[in-house]
Design an enzyme around this catalytic site. Structure first.
Site, PDB file in Angstrom:
ATOM      1  N   ASP A  31       0.804  -1.223   0.000  1.00 37.69           N
ATOM      2  CA  ASP A  31       0.000   0.000   0.000  1.00 37.69           C
ATOM      3  C   ASP A  31       0.840   1.277   0.000  1.00 37.69           C
ATOM      4  O   ASP A  31       1.853   1.386   0.692  1.00 37.69           O
ATOM      5  CB  ASP A  31      -0.930   0.042   1.206  1.00 37.69           C
ATOM      6  CG  ASP A  31      -1.749   1.306   1.209  1.00 37.69           C
ATOM      7  OD1 ASP A  31      -2.537   1.482   0.275  1.00 37.69           O
ATOM      8  OD2 ASP A  31      -1.564   2.139   2.110  1.00 37.69           O
ATOM      9  N   ASP A  68      -7.847   4.247   5.973  1.00 37.96           N
ATOM     10  CA  ASP A  68      -6.598   4.747   5.391  1.00 37.96           C
ATOM     11  C   ASP A  68      -6.062   5.914   6.231  1.00 37.96           C
ATOM     12  O   ASP A  68      -5.562   6.917   5.707  1.00 37.96           O
ATOM     13  CB  ASP A  68      -6.773   5.160   3.929  1.00 37.96           C
ATOM     14  CG  ASP A  68      -5.433   5.310   3.198  1.00 37.96           C
ATOM     15  OD1 ASP A  68      -4.371   5.081   3.824  1.00 37.96           O
ATOM     16  OD2 ASP A  68      -5.454   5.672   2.002  1.00 37.96           O
ATOM     17  N   HIS A  95       0.253  12.819   9.014  1.00 34.45           N
ATOM     18  CA  HIS A  95       1.460  13.484   8.513  1.00 34.45           C
ATOM     19  C   HIS A  95       1.682  14.737   9.353  1.00 34.45           C
ATOM     20  O   HIS A  95       0.784  15.580   9.437  1.00 34.45           O
ATOM     21  CB  HIS A  95       1.313  13.887   7.047  1.00 34.45           C
ATOM     22  CG  HIS A  95       1.322  12.732   6.090  1.00 34.45           C
ATOM     23  ND1 HIS A  95       2.425  11.923   5.912  1.00 34.45           N
ATOM     24  CD2 HIS A  95       0.367  12.244   5.274  1.00 34.45           C
ATOM     25  CE1 HIS A  95       2.147  10.984   5.019  1.00 34.45           C
ATOM     26  NE2 HIS A  95       0.903  11.160   4.619  1.00 34.45           N
ATOM     27  N   PRO A 122       0.533  12.759   0.584  1.00 34.79           N
ATOM     28  CA  PRO A 122      -0.885  12.428   0.528  1.00 34.79           C
ATOM     29  C   PRO A 122      -1.344  11.692   1.778  1.00 34.79           C
ATOM     30  O   PRO A 122      -0.601  10.890   2.345  1.00 34.79           O
ATOM     31  CB  PRO A 122      -0.985  11.522  -0.708  1.00 34.79           C
ATOM     32  CG  PRO A 122       0.349  10.860  -0.792  1.00 34.79           C
ATOM     33  CD  PRO A 122       1.359  11.848  -0.228  1.00 34.79           C
ATOM     34  N   GLY A 123      -2.565  11.964   2.218  1.00 33.92           N
ATOM     35  CA  GLY A 123      -3.133  11.216   3.342  1.00 33.92           C
ATOM     36  C   GLY A 123      -3.792  12.121   4.350  1.00 33.92           C
ATOM     37  O   GLY A 123      -3.471  13.307   4.437  1.00 33.92           O
TER      38      GLY A 123
END
Lengths: 314, 431
Positions: B151, B304, B308, B322-323
């Site tokens: 992933d 998910d 960060h 991303p995230g």
């Protein structure tokens, strides 16, 4: 207007007011021995360029100097993360030094928007009310380029409203195309984009313009044609088979220039790839307004600084 | 451990009952139950009781990314979000591609003790997509790895993917694919469409997801292996999954809360809090996700959860990682997206947040019915509560939530792991 980040910050009245101010500044400087107006004396204008640029950076610097601002140029090559100071820290540092205006060019789309958000959010900490001017952000926008193009079209054609403007080339990767499509549409022009499908973004059908893949079908009806730089460094391959095929399909050759109406103007935001996008003889012809664009660029940028730092005149 | 008595709770939103828990299992269900001396009681009048949530997709960042999250802080976020088991993705530093790393993650999770932390093993060494990691050793390790995934990256090479599926089929484990054909998404920053075009952000075409899912379904069919598709984001992928399931292929799929609720319209501010991979797509896509979840074509909601730290997020768009955080907002987003519009009832919520994820990964002690003799892994919910999301107030070290300032419905009141309360009224109960 607090910042100039996108042409969509401007409605028709605000854009026209900027163009009118640019005209007045041009007239004011005409024939002067000392090309200097006192308007922005004591104001600090910083250009912060994260990409190579000659014309835009110098144009802003000259604009600032002609208005007696203190201009400082920061060349900040390379991206921020992993290579030292972040964009945010750099911007806030400049703001804390008293920058009244930061003019930014950056390879990331939206970089100017982020700077404006940080400048506003941290205004108390920096102690300066810094305005941000977008001098080109990634493949997003280049608002002052579109303004200087509009100024040039107004000079040459008398008006922008109702005129048909063709924009030819790499629209996908072009911030100039995005700013021009939306500004020219706001000013009432009829815009047609001419490019192979690979160089048009998905969703372009929803922009306020018409799409064509056939330059020869458009030429006879255009009041102006703007050829875009085919940005080889941004290509990730397979956008078109070869430079030769591009030139055959979309290059502004002598034959194509001859198919334009007598009064039609040729524009190019530069730097040009002569031969591929535009024949040298066309670039240097009487219908070419390429150097007029550069001249108007200084006046338009003076107008932008004036409106941002001194307020739009009533 | 003292007994726990939950009074007047409504299992799956049905009639109120008392639930008595002893020795980590449900001992009795009825009305007017009394607890032994010293038992903890929880007055759940008006509250909904569900089996504890199982999240097949979290990033706990430890080892290597402790400035953003640790197994401890991530476990706290999980407990507060109603989760009793989470699957921690292997894109750590070092990568969880050996039994040493997966056992470390598993052990740290057990030491913290707030949620069952199941490490996901990497499919390929270093997530590089070229050489199979030692799947068997990880499956047989003390961590008992049940799911493998690269992933963050797709197993792009079709031959490696086929071999992974074949090899996994003998181990009884599932391969979870991050479906993204990297050749189609080089440099991509946002969903390929009207918004990205206007913003000058390079497009992530939905076809990059659909084509990998279609390919992998064919590979799973030929190898009779179990395939799980991570974070489905495109409406077209639903059609591929529907056809594959109808053909009897062993494929399951997850959707994230953010792909149920948020669209790329949020990108116009260029605030990278909205940057995620796969990207936020269109309203038509979120609608298709909601309907497919209700229908069962999408099996589970997985967060998910991707913390960060600010230095990786408060940047220009292209530089941002991303995230987004997910554990503490998952239930509320699901309530807003699916329960309030009438697409899912509380049985449906239990299915997508507990039962199906446990089934997909073969967890025998999670996702079980609320019945006497079953493990007491439970979540108590106030369906009528409203709350305002504040990233800084969440348990994660990072605060990157796209829901900042939003008012969301439904709140986790308590979480019970094997009879022990791990979170209650917004506070973690450390053992």
């Amino acid at each position: 207007m607090k910042h100039l980040l996108s042409v969509t910050d401007l409605d028709a009245a605000a854009a026209t007011a900027l163009l009118d101010t640019a005209d007045r500044l041009k007239q004011a400087l005409l024939g002067r021995e000392v090309r200097k107006l006192p308007t922005l004396r004591g104001r600090t204008v910083i250009t912060m360029f994260y990409e190579d640029s000659t014309r835009t950076r110098v144009s802003f610097e000259v604009a600032g100097k002609w208005m007696s601002a203190d201009t400082v140029n920061v060349s900040a090559k390379g991206s921020s993360v992993g290579k030292g100071e972040s964009l945010r820290d750099t911007a806030l540092t400049l703001a804390a030094m008293g920058a009244d205006c930061v003019i930014v060019r950056h390879p990331a789309s939206g970089a100017a928007h982020r700077l404006a958000a940080w400048a506003d959010r941290d205004r108390a900490a920096t102690g300066t009310d810094t305005c941000i001017v977008n001098a080109g952000d990634g493949t997003h926008e280049h608002p002052t380029q579109a303004l200087l193009d509009a100024a040039t079209l107004r000079d040459r054609l008398g008006s922008v409203a109702g005129r048909r403007i063709g924009i030819v080339g790499d629209v996908l990767h072009s911030r100039v195309a995005r700013s021009n499509v939306f500004l020219l549409a706001t000013l009432g022009a009829d815009v047609v984009l001419v490019a192979p499908p690979t160089l048009l973004p998905v969703g372009v059908q929803q922009w306020p313009c018409r799409i064509s893949h056939e330059i020869d079908a458009e030429l006879s009806t255009l009041d102006a044609v703007m050829t875009l730089r085919v940005q080889a460094e941004r290509m990730r391959g397979a956008f078109f088979p070869s430079a030769r095929e591009y030139a055959i399909g979309y290059g502004l050759s002598d034959e194509r220039a001859a198919a334009l109406p007598q009064h039609a103007v040729v524009l190019h935001p530069g730097p040009m790839v002569r031969g591929m996008e535009i024949a040298p003889s066309v670039a240097d012809s009487a219908r070419s307004a390429i150097l007029a664009q550069v001249r108007n660029g200084v006046h338009v940028r003076m107008a932008v600084l004036y409106h941002l730092l001194a307020g739009a005149p009533e | 451990m003292p007994d726990l008595l939950i009074r007047n709770a409504r299992p799956y939103g049905e009639d109120a009952v008392d639930v008595l828990i002893g020795n980590g299992v449900i001992a009795e269900i009825g009305s007017g139950l009394t607890a032994s001396d010293g038992a903890e009681t929880l007055d759940a009048a008006g509250l909904v009781l569900l089996p504890g949530f199982v999240d097949l997709h979290v990033h706990l960042r430890e080892p290597g990314g402790e400035e953003s999250e640790t197994i401890e802080t991530g476990s706290r976020a999980a407990a507060l979000g109603g989760f009793t088991a989470v699957f921690a993705m292997p894109n750590t530093n070092p990568v969880a591609d050996t039994e040493v790393v997966v056992e470390h993650v598993h052990r740290r999770g057990a030491e913290v003790g707030l949620v069952d932390v199941h490490p996901v093993g990497a499919v390929t060494v270093g997530l590089e997509g070229t050489k199979l990691a030692e799947l068997g050793s990880m499956a047989r390790s003390r961590a008992q790895v049940r799911m493998f995934s690269d992933d963050g990256r797709c197993v792009n090479d079709p031959l490696i993917m086929r071999r992974a599926l074949e090899y996994a089929s003998a181990l009884g484990v599932v391969i979870a694919q991050h479906a993204e054909d990297h050749r189609l998404t080089a440099g991509a920053q946002a969903h390929e469409g009207v918004v990205a075009s206007r913003l000058g952000l390079a497009g992530w075409p939905a076809a990059a997801e659909e084509t990998i899912v279609a390919r992998d379904c064919a590979l799973a069919r030929d190898t009779d292996a179990a395939l799980h598709v991570c974070h489905v984001s495109s409406a077209h992928t639903i059609e591929v999954l529907r056809a594959a399931k109808a053909a009897g292929i062993r494929v399951s799929a997850e959707v994230t809360p953010h792909h149920l609720l948020l669209t790329d319209a949020a990108l116009t501010s260029y605030d990278p809090v909205h940057k995620v991979n796969p990207p936020l797509r269109t309203a038509a896509d979120t609608k298709a996700m909601r309907e497919a979840l209700a229908e069962g074509v999408l099996d589970v909601v997985a967060t998910d959860h991707a913390p960060h730290a600010a230095q990786y997020k408060d940047t220009e768009w292209a530089a941002a990682r991303p995230g987004m955080l997910g554990l503490q907002t998952a239930l509320s987003v699901l309530v807003a997206a699916c329960v309030e519009p009438g697409l899912l009832d509380w049985h449906g919520v239990a299915r997508v947040l507990s039962q199906r994820p446990a089934e997909i990964t073969g967890l025998s002690d999670h996702g079980r019915p609320i019945a006497v003799g079953e493990p007491a892994n439970l979540t108590v919910i106030d369906p009528d509560a409203q709350w305002t999301v504040r990233g800084a107030a969440m348990a994660s070290i990072a605060a990157n939530t796209p829901y900042e300032g939003m008012r969301l419905p439904g709140r986790v009141v308590a979480t019970v792991l094997r009879g022990r309360v791990t979170a209650r009224d917004g506070k973690v109960h450390q053992s």
